[in-house]
Scaffold this motif. Structure first.
Motif, mmCIF file in Angstrom:
data_model
loop_
_atom_site.group_PDB
_atom_site.id
_atom_site.type_symbol
_atom_site.label_atom_id
_atom_site.label_comp_id
_atom_site.label_asym_id
_atom_site.label_seq_id
_atom_site.Cartn_x
_atom_site.Cartn_y
_atom_site.Cartn_z
ATOM 1 N N ALA A 2 13.611 0.621 -15.552
ATOM 2 C CA ALA A 2 14.052 1.912 -14.740
ATOM 3 C C ALA A 2 13.024 1.569 -13.365
ATOM 4 O O ALA A 2 12.192 2.376 -13.112
ATOM 5 C CB ALA A 2 14.062 3.144 -15.259
ATOM 6 N N PHE A 3 13.236 0.483 -12.796
ATOM 7 C CA PHE A 3 12.369 0.367 -11.618
ATOM 8 C C PHE A 3 12.268 1.250 -10.583
ATOM 9 O O PHE A 3 11.235 1.649 -9.943
ATOM 10 C CB PHE A 3 12.706 -1.045 -11.055
ATOM 11 N N GLY A 4 13.501 1.864 -10.249
ATOM 12 C CA GLY A 4 13.368 2.983 -9.163
ATOM 13 C C GLY A 4 12.584 4.063 -9.576
ATOM 14 O O GLY A 4 12.154 4.999 -8.586
ATOM 15 N N ALA A 5 12.276 4.307 -10.948
ATOM 16 C CA ALA A 5 11.457 5.472 -11.327
ATOM 17 C C ALA A 5 9.940 5.442 -10.735
ATOM 18 O O ALA A 5 9.382 6.540 -10.532
ATOM 19 C CB ALA A 5 11.491 5.570 -12.786
ATOM 20 N N ALA A 6 9.467 4.160 -10.224
ATOM 21 C CA ALA A 6 8.352 4.000 -9.809
ATOM 22 C C ALA A 6 8.270 4.865 -8.522
ATOM 23 O O ALA A 6 7.086 5.300 -7.841
ATOM 24 C CB ALA A 6 8.089 2.425 -9.253
ATOM 25 N N TYR A 7 9.493 5.137 -7.876
ATOM 26 C CA TYR A 7 9.328 5.913 -6.611
ATOM 27 C C TYR A 7 9.911 7.216 -6.783
ATOM 28 O O TYR A 7 9.174 8.013 -5.986
ATOM 29 C CB TYR A 7 10.358 5.294 -5.701
ATOM 30 N N THR A 8 10.497 7.550 -7.978
ATOM 31 C CA THR A 8 10.878 8.820 -8.069
ATOM 32 C C THR A 8 9.962 9.636 -8.994
ATOM 33 O O THR A 8 9.513 11.040 -8.623
ATOM 34 C CB THR A 8 12.430 9.221 -8.682
ATOM 35 N N VAL A 9 9.104 9.044 -9.808
ATOM 36 C CA VAL A 9 8.399 9.797 -10.790
ATOM 37 C C VAL A 9 6.761 9.063 -10.843
ATOM 38 O O VAL A 9 5.941 9.691 -11.469
ATOM 39 C CB VAL A 9 8.794 10.025 -12.230
ATOM 40 N N GLY A 10 6.805 7.956 -10.180
ATOM 41 C CA GLY A 10 5.621 7.044 -10.440
ATOM 42 C C GLY A 10 4.633 7.497 -9.448
ATOM 43 O O GLY A 10 4.742 8.211 -8.684
ATOM 44 N N ASP A 11 3.395 6.724 -9.391
ATOM 45 C CA ASP A 11 2.460 6.919 -8.596
ATOM 46 C C ASP A 11 2.217 5.774 -7.692
ATOM 47 O O ASP A 11 2.904 4.845 -7.942
ATOM 48 C CB ASP A 11 0.982 7.508 -9.345
ATOM 49 N N GLU A 12 1.030 5.924 -6.935
ATOM 50 C CA GLU A 12 0.943 4.633 -6.163
ATOM 51 C C GLU A 12 0.707 3.578 -7.028
ATOM 52 O O GLU A 12 0.952 2.410 -6.607
ATOM 53 C CB GLU A 12 -0.373 4.898 -5.231
ATOM 54 N N ARG A 13 0.069 3.608 -7.789
ATOM 55 C CA ARG A 13 -0.288 2.262 -8.861
ATOM 56 C C ARG A 13 0.909 1.772 -9.382
ATOM 57 O O ARG A 13 1.416 0.448 -9.555
ATOM 58 C CB ARG A 13 -1.230 2.838 -10.109
ATOM 59 N N ALA A 14 1.935 2.558 -9.796
ATOM 60 C CA ALA A 14 3.303 1.968 -10.256
ATOM 61 C C ALA A 14 4.081 1.432 -9.053
ATOM 62 O O ALA A 14 4.809 0.484 -9.435
ATOM 63 C CB ALA A 14 4.018 3.339 -10.829
ATOM 64 N N ARG A 15 4.083 2.197 -8.129
ATOM 65 C CA ARG A 15 4.774 1.429 -6.822
ATOM 66 C C ARG A 15 4.154 0.102 -6.445
ATOM 67 O O ARG A 15 4.781 -0.805 -6.084
ATOM 68 C CB ARG A 15 4.780 2.344 -5.693
ATOM 69 N N ALA A 16 2.979 -0.003 -6.665
ATOM 70 C CA ALA A 16 2.031 -1.237 -6.106
ATOM 71 C C ALA A 16 2.387 -2.183 -7.345
ATOM 72 O O ALA A 16 2.579 -3.530 -6.762
ATOM 73 C CB ALA A 16 0.656 -1.103 -6.206
ATOM 74 N N ARG A 17 2.523 -2.141 -8.504
ATOM 75 C CA ARG A 17 3.106 -3.020 -9.487
ATOM 76 C C ARG A 17 4.412 -3.429 -9.190
ATOM 77 O O ARG A 17 4.778 -4.641 -9.468
ATOM 78 C CB ARG A 17 2.854 -2.283 -10.953
ATOM 79 N N LEU A 18 5.363 -2.479 -8.859
ATOM 80 C CA LEU A 18 6.672 -2.775 -8.450
ATOM 81 C C LEU A 18 6.829 -3.858 -7.431
ATOM 82 O O LEU A 18 7.463 -4.679 -7.549
ATOM 83 C CB LEU A 18 7.518 -1.614 -8.329
#
Length: 168
Positions: A102-118
């Motif tokens: 669920a890649f989009g979840a990095a933007y809806t429930v993730g933090d900056e680290r999750a978005r950077a990993r994506l």
């Protein structure tokens, strides 16, 4: 499939026989015809009875649930289109590892680290594409007014590759 093959993984795929050559070109070692073959039997044949270390399920909940039975003890299942029903697995038995893609979840429930990993994953994919090591499988470009019809076409699961909006 292409990424697994690039990593040196043995890849088995389920697909209709008429698509076997295309799927093999993407990296599948073997293609199981889901229309005419028993998937579980064929997987056991291909793995000398062992089963699979991992499954990526792109079909849905029922398929993901059935695919749990193909895993070895501690094997992993990544679900793209629906979570498996874990009640189909006896507790403290095969110990599957289940993951959602669920890649989009990095933007809806993730933090900056999750978005950077994506973002890092995307950069890696773009680099592989630029090096011609990964085929982006573009079917065709479409105009903005054709997007609704393209979404209907995609829902029929008959498109090989991606339909991409191309701005004028």
């Amino acid at each position: 499939m292409q990424l697994a093959a690039l990593a040196g993984t043995r890849v088995f795929a389920t697909e209709a026989a008429h698509n076997a050559e295309h799927v093999e070109a993407l990296g599948a070692e073997a293609v199981i015809d889901f229309r005419t073959e028993d998937i579980s039997t064929r997987v056991r044949e291909l793995t000398d009875g062992r089963g699979l270390d991992a499954v990526v399920d792109t079909i849905g909940t029922d398929s993901a649930t059935a695919n749990l039975q193909l895993l070895v003890h501690g094997g992993g299942l990544a679900a793209i289109a629906g979570r498996p029903d874990l009640s189909a697995v006896p507790p403290f038995g095969m110990a599957p590892s289940v993951h959602e893609i669920a890649f989009g979840a990095a933007y809806t429930v993730g933090d900056e680290r999750a978005r950077a990993r994506l973002a890092g994953m995307l950069a890696d994919l773009l680099a592989l594409t630029a090096e011609d090591r990964l085929d982006p499988m573009l079917a065709r470009g479409i105009a903005l007014e054709d997007v609704p019809a393209a979404l209907v076409e995609l829902s029929g699961r008959g498109v090989r590759g991606k339909l991409v909006y191309v701005r004028d």
